[in-house]
Design a protein around this motif. Structure first.
Motif, PDB file in Angstrom:
ATOM      1  N   GLU A 126       0.826  -1.209   0.000  1.00 46.40           N
ATOM      2  CA  GLU A 126       0.000   0.000   0.000  1.00 46.40           C
ATOM      3  C   GLU A 126       0.859   1.256   0.000  1.00 46.40           C
ATOM      4  OE1 GLU A 126      -3.145   0.590   2.719  1.00 46.40           O
ATOM      5  OE2 GLU A 126      -4.106  -1.348   2.336  1.00 46.40           O
ATOM      6  N   PHE A 127       1.915   1.252   0.811  1.00 46.03           N
ATOM      7  CA  PHE A 127       2.819   2.404   0.905  1.00 46.03           C
ATOM      8  C   PHE A 127       3.388   2.744  -0.464  1.00 46.03           C
ATOM      9  CE2 PHE A 127       6.929   4.385   1.553  1.00 46.03           C
ATOM     10  CZ  PHE A 127       6.743   5.248   2.616  1.00 46.03           C
ATOM     11  N   VAL A 128       3.876   1.739  -1.167  1.00 43.22           N
ATOM     12  CA  VAL A 128       4.499   1.968  -2.476  1.00 43.22           C
ATOM     13  C   VAL A 128       3.449   2.363  -3.510  1.00 43.22           C
ATOM     14  CG1 VAL A 128       5.779   0.868  -4.359  1.00 43.22           C
ATOM     15  CG2 VAL A 128       6.450   0.455  -1.976  1.00 43.22           C
ATOM     16  N   GLU A 129       2.313   1.687  -3.485  1.00 42.60           N
ATOM     17  CA  GLU A 129       1.247   1.990  -4.448  1.00 42.60           C
ATOM     18  C   GLU A 129       0.753   3.427  -4.299  1.00 42.60           C
ATOM     19  OE1 GLU A 129      -2.940   0.322  -4.034  1.00 42.60           O
ATOM     20  OE2 GLU A 129      -2.167  -0.887  -5.687  1.00 42.60           O
ATOM     21  N   LEU A 130       0.525   3.848  -3.060  1.00 44.98           N
ATOM     22  CA  LEU A 130       0.037   5.206  -2.829  1.00 44.98           C
ATOM     23  C   LEU A 130       1.114   6.241  -3.140  1.00 44.98           C
ATOM     24  CD1 LEU A 130      -1.985   7.284  -1.910  1.00 44.98           C
ATOM     25  CD2 LEU A 130      -1.443   6.706   0.477  1.00 44.98           C
ATOM     26  N   THR A 131       2.346   5.984  -2.736  1.00 45.32           N
ATOM     27  CA  THR A 131       3.429   6.931  -3.030  1.00 45.32           C
ATOM     28  C   THR A 131       3.613   7.087  -4.528  1.00 45.32           C
ATOM     29  OG1 THR A 131       4.544   6.318  -0.966  1.00 45.32           O
ATOM     30  CG2 THR A 131       5.857   7.474  -2.612  1.00 45.32           C
ATOM     31  N   ASP A 132       3.523   5.991  -5.250  1.00 45.05           N
ATOM     32  CA  ASP A 132       3.601   6.034  -6.715  1.00 45.05           C
ATOM     33  C   ASP A 132       2.529   6.958  -7.275  1.00 45.05           C
ATOM     34  OD1 ASP A 132       4.189   5.379  -9.367  1.00 45.05           O
ATOM     35  OD2 ASP A 132       2.885   3.621  -9.343  1.00 45.05           O
ATOM     36  N   ALA A 133       1.291   6.776  -6.829  1.00 45.12           N
ATOM     37  CA  ALA A 133       0.193   7.606  -7.318  1.00 45.12           C
ATOM     38  C   ALA A 133       0.400   9.078  -6.978  1.00 45.12           C
ATOM     39  CB  ALA A 133      -1.134   7.109  -6.736  1.00 45.12           C
ATOM     40  N   LEU A 134       0.847   9.350  -5.763  1.00 43.03           N
ATOM     41  CA  LEU A 134       1.043  10.729  -5.320  1.00 43.03           C
ATOM     42  C   LEU A 134       2.106  11.456  -6.139  1.00 43.03           C
ATOM     43  CD1 LEU A 134       0.950   9.990  -1.495  1.00 43.03           C
ATOM     44  CD2 LEU A 134      -0.698  11.448  -2.702  1.00 43.03           C
ATOM     45  N   LEU A 135       3.071  10.703  -6.657  1.00 43.31           N
ATOM     46  CA  LEU A 135       4.174  11.320  -7.401  1.00 43.31           C
ATOM     47  C   LEU A 135       3.887  11.490  -8.889  1.00 43.31           C
ATOM     48  CD1 LEU A 135       7.226   9.526  -5.741  1.00 43.31           C
ATOM     49  CD2 LEU A 135       6.426  11.858  -5.321  1.00 43.31           C
ATOM     50  N   VAL A 136       2.858  10.801  -9.388  1.00 41.87           N
ATOM     51  CA  VAL A 136       2.593  10.886 -10.833  1.00 41.87           C
ATOM     52  C   VAL A 136       1.245  11.531 -11.164  1.00 41.87           C
ATOM     53  CG1 VAL A 136       4.063   8.904 -11.339  1.00 41.87           C
ATOM     54  CG2 VAL A 136       1.610   8.550 -10.959  1.00 41.87           C
ATOM     55  N   ARG A 137       0.346  11.634 -10.196  1.00 41.83           N
ATOM     56  CA  ARG A 137      -0.970  12.194 -10.476  1.00 41.83           C
ATOM     57  C   ARG A 137      -1.096  13.592  -9.873  1.00 41.83           C
ATOM     58  NH1 ARG A 137      -4.687   7.106  -8.422  1.00 41.83           N
ATOM     59  NH2 ARG A 137      -3.803   5.491  -9.803  1.00 41.83           N
ATOM     60  N   PRO A 138      -1.850  14.471 -10.519  1.00 36.55           N
ATOM     61  CA  PRO A 138      -2.077  15.787  -9.921  1.00 36.55           C
ATOM     62  C   PRO A 138      -2.926  15.727  -8.665  1.00 36.55           C
ATOM     63  CG  PRO A 138      -3.348  15.527 -11.949  1.00 36.55           C
ATOM     64  CD  PRO A 138      -2.437  14.360 -11.875  1.00 36.55           C
ATOM     65  N   THR A 139      -3.874  14.755  -8.607  1.00 38.86           N
ATOM     66  CA  THR A 139      -4.743  14.588  -7.444  1.00 38.86           C
ATOM     67  C   THR A 139      -4.945  13.095  -7.199  1.00 38.86           C
ATOM     68  OG1 THR A 139      -5.922  16.628  -8.007  1.00 38.86           O
ATOM     69  CG2 THR A 139      -6.945  15.190  -6.383  1.00 38.86           C
ATOM     70  N   THR A 140      -4.883  12.694  -5.938  1.00 36.03           N
ATOM     71  CA  THR A 140      -4.997  11.270  -5.610  1.00 36.03           C
ATOM     72  C   THR A 140      -6.004  11.049  -4.494  1.00 36.03           C
ATOM     73  OG1 THR A 140      -2.704  10.811  -6.240  1.00 36.03           O
ATOM     74  CG2 THR A 140      -3.762   9.245  -4.751  1.00 36.03           C
ATOM     75  N   ASP A 141      -6.918  10.122  -4.736  1.00 32.08           N
ATOM     76  CA  ASP A 141      -7.797   9.595  -3.698  1.00 32.08           C
ATOM     77  C   ASP A 141      -7.444   8.139  -3.491  1.00 32.08           C
ATOM     78  OD1 ASP A 141      -9.885  11.741  -3.043  1.00 32.08           O
ATOM     79  OD2 ASP A 141      -9.970  11.679  -5.232  1.00 32.08           O
ATOM     80  N   TYR A 142      -7.375   7.729  -2.226  1.00 32.06           N
ATOM     81  CA  TYR A 142      -6.947   6.357  -1.943  1.00 32.06           C
ATOM     82  C   TYR A 142      -7.586   5.903  -0.643  1.00 32.06           C
ATOM     83  CZ  TYR A 142      -3.752   2.346  -1.510  1.00 32.06           C
ATOM     84  OH  TYR A 142      -3.206   1.090  -1.418  1.00 32.06           O
ATOM     85  N   ALA A 143      -8.096   4.686  -0.643  1.00 26.86           N
ATOM     86  CA  ALA A 143      -8.680   4.114   0.566  1.00 26.86           C
ATOM     87  C   ALA A 143      -8.202   2.683   0.689  1.00 26.86           C
ATOM     88  CB  ALA A 143     -10.202   4.169   0.513  1.00 26.86           C
ATOM     89  N   GLY A 144      -7.240   2.463   1.574  1.00 27.07           N
ATOM     90  CA  GLY A 144      -6.694   1.133   1.775  1.00 27.07           C
ATOM     91  C   GLY A 144      -6.879   0.692   3.208  1.00 27.07           C
ATOM     92  N   GLU A 145      -6.304  -0.448   3.538  1.00 27.54           N
ATOM     93  CA  GLU A 145      -6.404  -0.952   4.903  1.00 27.54           C
ATOM     94  C   GLU A 145      -5.523  -0.150   5.854  1.00 27.54           C
ATOM     95  OE1 GLU A 145      -5.701  -5.117   7.427  1.00 27.54           O
ATOM     96  OE2 GLU A 145      -5.521  -5.090   5.213  1.00 27.54           O
ATOM     97  N   TYR A 146      -4.390   0.354   5.340  1.00 26.79           N
ATOM     98  CA  TYR A 146      -3.422   1.040   6.187  1.00 26.79           C
ATOM     99  C   TYR A 146      -3.334   2.542   5.917  1.00 26.79           C
ATOM    100  CZ  TYR A 146      -1.881  -3.714   7.165  1.00 26.79           C
ATOM    101  OH  TYR A 146      -1.843  -5.036   7.535  1.00 26.79           O
ATOM    102  N   TYR A 147      -3.713   2.987   4.710  1.00 30.87           N
ATOM    103  CA  TYR A 147      -3.540   4.391   4.356  1.00 30.87           C
ATOM    104  C   TYR A 147      -4.769   4.931   3.642  1.00 30.87           C
ATOM    105  CZ  TYR A 147       1.362   3.326   5.234  1.00 30.87           C
ATOM    106  OH  TYR A 147       2.538   2.917   5.818  1.00 30.87           O
TER     107      TYR A 147
END
Length: 298
Positions: A126-147
């Motif tokens: 989850e950490f890597v997936e969300l960080t990846d999205a945050l660095l490549v997208r202008p806006t990120t929504d994410y709902a995971g078990e940990y983040y």
């Protein structure tokens, strides 16, 4: 690897020298404290790497490695963007699940609930997936078990496109899967071993295992660099220049593209002589292929 234990007046010459010696990259630990050094001087990785970026010009810089025990993706992604910008595209993000043993300071200092290895691997994913999205997208929504992230902004994006390279530390199949999906590099410290040859046999087994995970993910083997931390072995890689050259050769035979050694310390962990490091720069680096060999041989 330059541990973040020195006041900057003492650390700065080491970072400058790493570049002048002709090394390709230099790293620091992203821990809140480490083993028995926890009661000594210790500084944060982000400002340390920021300062290092300001006194170097070609050296690649990175965390070896950041973990979810210390970092949270939304806040940390802003630090990554800043490091990438200040270094003009020389930053690499090393990430890993973190040590789950109760005596690990990064775990113990927060007084948190211990995660199983499987849970730690899932949180890393989850950490890597969300960080990846945050660095490549202008806006990120994410709902995971940990983040969770709600309309998290990523502007202006990284200097390096589409984002900074990810180096994922992994020994198990689940974390290797994270490296295969998201990593531009795979990092291993090998297995725990008391015998050097036993350690190398374990490293070979891990390299073979990672090949299998890459195949399962449909990832080209050549598309992922391989980093080996030589000093996880039972013998310090800078024991002598000859021994260092031998260890680099063994790593290359197993398909590793990069190795990491530690700046010699005066005592304790990684105790050694800086004269050996100087000899490696003068006599070993010019014999190697790639960026380090070319630069050192100029």
């Amino acid at each position: 690897m330059i541990l973040p234990e020195y006041r900057w007046w003492a650390a700065e010459p080491k970072w400058r020298a790493a570049e002048e010696y002709g090394f390709d990259h230099a790293w620091t630990y992203d821990h809140l404290g480490w083993r028995t050094l926890v009661d000594g001087p210790w500084f944060d990785a982000v400002p340390t790497l920021t300062a290092a970026a300001c006194v170097t010009s070609t050296l690649r810089l990175g965390t070896f490695v950041a973990s979810p025990y210390v970092r949270e993706p939304v806040r940390f992604s802003r630090s990554v963007l800043a490091l990438d910008d200040i270094s003009d595209g020389r930053f690499c993000l090393g990430v890993g699940a973190g040590t789950v043993t109760p005596d690990a300071y990064d775990f113990a200092v927060f007084g948190g609930t211990r995660l199983t290895p499987r849970q730690a691997a899932d949180r890393l994913a989850e950490f890597v997936e969300l960080t990846d999205a945050l660095l490549v997208r202008p806006t990120t929504d994410y709902a995971g078990e940990y983040y969770t992230a709600v309309a998290a902004r990523g502007y202006p994006g990284c200097v390096q496109r589409p984002r900074v390279p990810f180096l994922v530390a992994a020994n198990g199949r689940r974390t290797m899967g994270v490296a295969a999906r998201h990593g531009q590099g795979w990092v291993t410290v090998g297995p725990r071993a008391d015998d050097l040859d036993e350690w190398w046999r374990g490293v070979a087994e891990l390299a073979e295992r990672f090949d299998g995970v890459l195949a399962e993910q449909g990832r080209d083997r050549a598309s992922v660099d391989r980093y080996l931390s030589l000093d996880a072995a039972p013998r310090f890689s800078l024991d002598s220049a000859e021994f260092f050259a031998e260890q680099v050769g063994r790593a290359a035979e197993l398909g590793f593209t990069d190795v990491v050694t530690h700046w010699p310390r005066s005592e304790g962990y990684y105790a050694g002589r800086e004269t050996v490091l100087e000899q490696v720069a003068a006599d070993v680096l010019p014999t190697l292929g790639g960026r380090a060999g070319k630069k050192a041989g100029e």
